[in-house]
Design a protein around this motif. Sequence first.
Motif, PDB file in Angstrom:
ATOM      1  N   ALA A   1       0.836  -1.202   0.000  1.00  0.00           N
ATOM      2  CA  ALA A   1       0.000   0.000   0.000  1.00  0.00           C
ATOM      3  C   ALA A   1       0.871   1.252   0.000  1.00  0.00           C
ATOM      4  N   ASP A   2       0.645   2.081  -0.984  1.00  0.00           N
ATOM      5  CA  ASP A   2       1.354   3.353  -1.073  1.00  0.00           C
ATOM      6  C   ASP A   2       0.278   4.416  -1.286  1.00  0.00           C
ATOM      7  N   PRO A   3      -0.505   4.696  -0.253  1.00  0.00           N
ATOM      8  CA  PRO A   3      -1.777   5.400  -0.425  1.00  0.00           C
ATOM      9  C   PRO A   3      -1.656   6.821  -0.978  1.00  0.00           C
ATOM     10  N   LEU A   4      -0.529   7.502  -0.703  1.00  0.00           N
ATOM     11  CA  LEU A   4      -0.457   8.904  -1.108  1.00  0.00           C
ATOM     12  C   LEU A   4       0.128   9.082  -2.500  1.00  0.00           C
ATOM     13  N   ASN A   5       0.522   7.996  -3.127  1.00  0.00           N
ATOM     14  CA  ASN A   5       1.079   8.107  -4.475  1.00  0.00           C
ATOM     15  C   ASN A   5       0.262   7.336  -5.492  1.00  0.00           C
ATOM     16  N   GLN A   6      -1.056   7.300  -5.309  1.00  0.00           N
ATOM     17  CA  GLN A   6      -1.890   6.562  -6.244  1.00  0.00           C
ATOM     18  C   GLN A   6      -2.043   7.345  -7.538  1.00  0.00           C
ATOM     19  N   ALA A   7      -1.922   6.636  -8.642  1.00  0.00           N
ATOM     20  CA  ALA A   7      -2.065   7.303  -9.941  1.00  0.00           C
ATOM     21  C   ALA A   7      -2.800   6.380 -10.904  1.00  0.00           C
ATOM     22  N   ASP A   8      -3.749   6.949 -11.618  1.00  0.00           N
ATOM     23  CA  ASP A   8      -4.460   6.157 -12.610  1.00  0.00           C
ATOM     24  C   ASP A   8      -4.850   7.030 -13.766  1.00  0.00           C
ATOM     25  N   ASP A   9      -5.167   6.377 -14.854  1.00  0.00           N
ATOM     26  CA  ASP A   9      -5.629   7.089 -16.036  1.00  0.00           C
ATOM     27  C   ASP A   9      -6.965   6.461 -16.383  1.00  0.00           C
ATOM     28  N   THR A  10      -8.051   7.160 -16.076  1.00  0.00           N
ATOM     29  CA  THR A  10      -9.367   6.565 -16.270  1.00  0.00           C
ATOM     30  C   THR A  10     -10.155   7.336 -17.314  1.00  0.00           C
ATOM     31  N   ASP A  11     -10.664   6.575 -18.258  1.00  0.00           N
ATOM     32  CA  ASP A  11     -11.419   7.160 -19.359  1.00  0.00           C
ATOM     33  C   ASP A  11     -12.878   6.734 -19.210  1.00  0.00           C
ATOM     34  N   ARG A  12     -13.781   7.701 -19.144  1.00  0.00           N
ATOM     35  CA  ARG A  12     -15.191   7.372 -18.943  1.00  0.00           C
ATOM     36  C   ARG A  12     -15.998   7.796 -20.159  1.00  0.00           C
ATOM     37  N   VAL A  13     -16.752   6.830 -20.709  1.00  0.00           N
ATOM     38  CA  VAL A  13     -17.584   7.138 -21.874  1.00  0.00           C
ATOM     39  C   VAL A  13     -19.034   7.002 -21.451  1.00  0.00           C
ATOM     40  N   THR A  14     -19.826   8.002 -21.808  1.00  0.00           N
ATOM     41  CA  THR A  14     -21.219   7.948 -21.376  1.00  0.00           C
ATOM     42  C   THR A  14     -22.153   7.799 -22.571  1.00  0.00           C
ATOM     43  N   ASP A  15     -23.378   7.499 -22.260  1.00  0.00           N
ATOM     44  CA  ASP A  15     -24.395   7.369 -23.294  1.00  0.00           C
ATOM     45  C   ASP A  15     -25.479   8.397 -22.973  1.00  0.00           C
ATOM     46  N   GLU A  16     -26.317   8.672 -23.930  1.00  0.00           N
ATOM     47  CA  GLU A  16     -27.318   9.713 -23.773  1.00  0.00           C
ATOM     48  C   GLU A  16     -28.191   9.481 -22.537  1.00  0.00           C
ATOM     49  N   GLY A  17     -28.313  10.507 -21.710  1.00  0.00           N
ATOM     50  CA  GLY A  17     -29.212  10.437 -20.572  1.00  0.00           C
ATOM     51  C   GLY A  17     -28.604   9.841 -19.315  1.00  0.00           C
ATOM     52  N   VAL A  18     -27.391   9.288 -19.420  1.00  0.00           N
ATOM     53  CA  VAL A  18     -26.756   8.686 -18.250  1.00  0.00           C
ATOM     54  C   VAL A  18     -25.637   9.596 -17.773  1.00  0.00           C
ATOM     55  N   GLU A  19     -25.509   9.698 -16.460  1.00  0.00           N
ATOM     56  CA  GLU A  19     -24.390  10.467 -15.943  1.00  0.00           C
ATOM     57  C   GLU A  19     -23.289   9.517 -15.504  1.00  0.00           C
ATOM     58  N   VAL A  20     -22.123   9.694 -16.096  1.00  0.00           N
ATOM     59  CA  VAL A  20     -20.967   8.879 -15.739  1.00  0.00           C
ATOM     60  C   VAL A  20     -19.888   9.841 -15.247  1.00  0.00           C
ATOM     61  N   LEU A  21     -19.709   9.886 -13.949  1.00  0.00           N
ATOM     62  CA  LEU A  21     -18.893  10.945 -13.356  1.00  0.00           C
ATOM     63  C   LEU A  21     -17.780  10.373 -12.498  1.00  0.00           C
ATOM     64  N   SER A  22     -16.704  11.134 -12.415  1.00  0.00           N
ATOM     65  CA  SER A  22     -15.692  10.791 -11.421  1.00  0.00           C
ATOM     66  C   SER A  22     -16.288  11.146 -10.048  1.00  0.00           C
ATOM     67  N   PHE A  23     -15.706  10.649  -8.988  1.00  0.00           N
ATOM     68  CA  PHE A  23     -16.251  10.932  -7.669  1.00  0.00           C
ATOM     69  C   PHE A  23     -16.234  12.427  -7.369  1.00  0.00           C
ATOM     70  N   ALA A  24     -15.169  13.091  -7.826  1.00  0.00           N
ATOM     71  CA  ALA A  24     -15.069  14.527  -7.573  1.00  0.00           C
ATOM     72  C   ALA A  24     -16.237  15.263  -8.228  1.00  0.00           C
ATOM     73  N   GLU A  25     -16.534  14.898  -9.472  1.00  0.00           N
ATOM     74  CA  GLU A  25     -17.664  15.529 -10.170  1.00  0.00           C
ATOM     75  C   GLU A  25     -18.978  15.173  -9.487  1.00  0.00           C
ATOM     76  N   ALA A  26     -19.104  13.916  -9.093  1.00  0.00           N
ATOM     77  CA  ALA A  26     -20.355  13.468  -8.473  1.00  0.00           C
ATOM     78  C   ALA A  26     -20.624  14.220  -7.177  1.00  0.00           C
ATOM     79  N   MET A  27     -19.564  14.510  -6.424  1.00  0.00           N
ATOM     80  CA  MET A  27     -19.754  15.211  -5.152  1.00  0.00           C
ATOM     81  C   MET A  27     -20.269  16.625  -5.390  1.00  0.00           C
ATOM     82  N   ALA A  28     -19.891  17.188  -6.520  1.00  0.00           N
ATOM     83  CA  ALA A  28     -20.382  18.523  -6.845  1.00  0.00           C
ATOM     84  C   ALA A  28     -21.821  18.469  -7.343  1.00  0.00           C
ATOM     85  N   GLU A  29     -22.125  17.465  -8.179  1.00  0.00           N
ATOM     86  CA  GLU A  29     -23.426  17.466  -8.853  1.00  0.00           C
ATOM     87  C   GLU A  29     -24.532  16.723  -8.108  1.00  0.00           C
TER      88      GLU A  29
END
Lengths: 476, 403
Positions: free
Chosen positions: B66-94
């Motif tokens: 476990a190296d909790p403070l150095n986590q890195a990822d590259d995540t690509d999210r594709v959505t379809d009409e009418g669905v919300e596909v959000l990162s957690f940061a976006e979801a917390m806002a919306e």
Amino acid sequence: MSSDQDHLKETDTEARFEFKKEERSSFQADKGLTEETIRVISEDKDEPEWMLKRRLRALEQFQEMPMPTDWPGQPDLSEVDVDEIVPYIRPDVETRESVDDWTDLPDDIKDTFDKLGIPEAEKNALSGVGAQYESEVVYQNMQERWEEKGVVFCNMDEAVQEHEDLVREHFMTKCVPPSDNKFAALHGAVWSGGSFVYVPEDTTVEMPVQAYFRMNSEGMGQFEHTLIIAEENSEVHYIEGCSAPKYSAFNLHSGGVEVFVGEDAHVQYSTVQNWSKNTYNLNTKRALVEEDGRMEWISGSMGSKATMLYPSSVLKGRGASDNHITIAFAGEGQNIDTGAKVYHNAPNTKSTIESKSISKDGGRTNYRGLVHIADGAANSSTSVECDALMFDNESTSDTMPYMEINESTVDVAHEATVGKIGDEDVFYLQSRGLDDDDAKQMIVSGFIEPITEELPIEYAVELNRLVELEMEGSLG
Amino acid sequence: MSTQVPADLSEATVHEIADRRDEPDWLRETRLKALKAMDDLEMPDVIQTPGRRWTNLDQLDFSELADPLNQADDTDRVTDEGVEVLSFAEAMAEHPSLLEAKFGSVIEPDTNYLTALSVALFTTGTFIYVPEGVDAEDVTIRTEMNSRSLFSQTLVVTEDSSSVTILERIDSGDDVEGDRYYSNLVEVDAGENSYVQYGSLQTLDEDTYNVTLKRGDADVYSTIDWIEGNIGSRLTRSDIETELNGDGSETKIVGAFFGHDDQHFDVNARVWHQAEHTTADLVTRGVLDDTARSVYEGVQDVGREAWDTSSYQRENTLMLSDDSEADASPKLIINNHDTEASHSATVGQVDQEDLFYLTSRSIPERDARNTLVEGFFVPVLEEIEVDELREDLESQVAARLRE
């Protein structure tokens, strides 16, 4: 009703299985389990030093070992208090020399067995009876031609004296060591009575060998030990049956069975058990099977408060095979946890397990089984089939098989089904004039037929009657 | 004995993660609570038979992994009409209140040591929200792991009468020396009469320990279907679970794995029938080569009140090598007699007669074997609705066969 059931009409079925004799005991060990108790038992039996040592070693192991409590869904054993169990009672009958004739037995013991239908077995010329009333075999009848062939069938205590070398080599050494589990260790410490069967090379014992076990002292356990040695190319069928009356205090039954199946030998071990509803039935049964040998376990588990029983076969030799056929019936307040274990430790070994269970009125059945195929056991095959029938919404039926396969050239199959009695089947039978109870009775009889057809007619009838008793009046 | 919590997994670490992500108080509290719970939590249950444990999770050394403070990822999210596909940061806002209400509602953070660890430390994840009546097909989440450890959290919420098909693809990105740890918790909250298919395929590199728990809560008349494909990782512990809490709800759990070298797959499929007229079908197929090992547990639990239940389970393992090991334990736990339930498990080799048939028609033995293995996966492939996932899994299997 066929004429095979005639003898059953003589006594009311209910009375056949639920009755209690006044205790007849000449000797009763103190309650509880101490080294002193073990020494007393051993001394009373006039055992050789090595047996005493083994008992004491087993007692040590028993005291060190934890209760088995971490199995998923296992019966609750918290009420099992071995300190409350009297480990040894000797009936007041001269048993040092075997009784050769039925009529020599005291009347009340005979009566007990009458109700169990044993004399019928005699009448039907079944081969021999070693009947365990309390902790010792009090009745033995051996046919002369067996003796001529060198077949030995005697009680275990006698075998320790008469066949010391054989027993010393095989008794709880290679097959079921006391270290196997806590109750095997308990058994090793306090065992008493049971049967010893020895079948020499190339000998076939055509008739099933039988023994009946009874418990008849409040708060006492039974720890009978059965040792069967079948030499090369021999054949024997051993049957044990149990039926214990109800008591207010709980009982513990912790038997041990060891079977040595020699090269090309064939042993069938059949048992129909019907312990009273307050008995904890915790047994260890195992067979070691040599090259091309064949072991068959047929067991019917009825009665008891909780049963934990997993007859196992270790297929040691190339081409060894194993068959398990088991049936379990759990009614109100019962928890029947049974199954089978098979270790494939050699090439070309084969096993089949067929398990049937019925749960009713809040009863709980569980199939718990292990099939292990070791690395190197090439061309092995195993097939496991478990079917469970449930009567109502209060009952529980579980199936928990485990498969460990370390070899690729194998054929492993496991199947299980659970369901209720088909409404359509019942309707079909009712439309032909059977009432609801009879229809269900018939369906259940059909369901357990794979088991009953393996048993001699006496036992098949008894098993069917036991199931009937369990179902009577509480159906629908 | 609970596992020792590594020293650097402190409250300060958790605060730092929450600070960096500017998280609301409730989430910070949830993380801290999970961290605290770890002191008393055990590893997930592992099957034990006399003398052995099928998977040794205690070997996971989180002070290394476990190296909790150095986590890195590259995540690509594709959505379809009418669905919300959000990162957690976006979801917390919306959707702050929806997220607060649903987070941890299907998988309690303190389920076991590994779930608590994951909740305390997660830094990536996806929130998928499907509003009422929306039908969506092409939602994809592609995650590349670029650090020693990565903790991820996925939450899917479907409103009444909606449907969604989700593809999750997990792979290793940048090389990292030594062992790695990937954790992914997926919660699916399926509303009344909604449909979710959640397909996942991981091809992590073989220095990675991969732990995933995916659980769905199925409401009345809803369906949750899972596809779980495991090709990569050194050790995988995967638990796919559905709680059929609504009358008439259904689930299908389809699993496929292909292990080689000394990979270890501990795959589990579980379903709880808690309501009337529920249906479950569990299908897992796996292939093992070299010294790979698979451990399978499938549980069909029929509750006291689950009248008119149908529940089926099949697990088949194919062994290509004599040094591999396949362990299986399908379990039935039935508390209601108004049930039709069955399970079956088989272990064996490719069918020798089939092999003979192909070789007798001049197909080289190796090709014939490969064809049969590919055919073995067909029943699983047929369950996959997303073409991309199906083709991806097919080509992964083919590539592994021709290594």
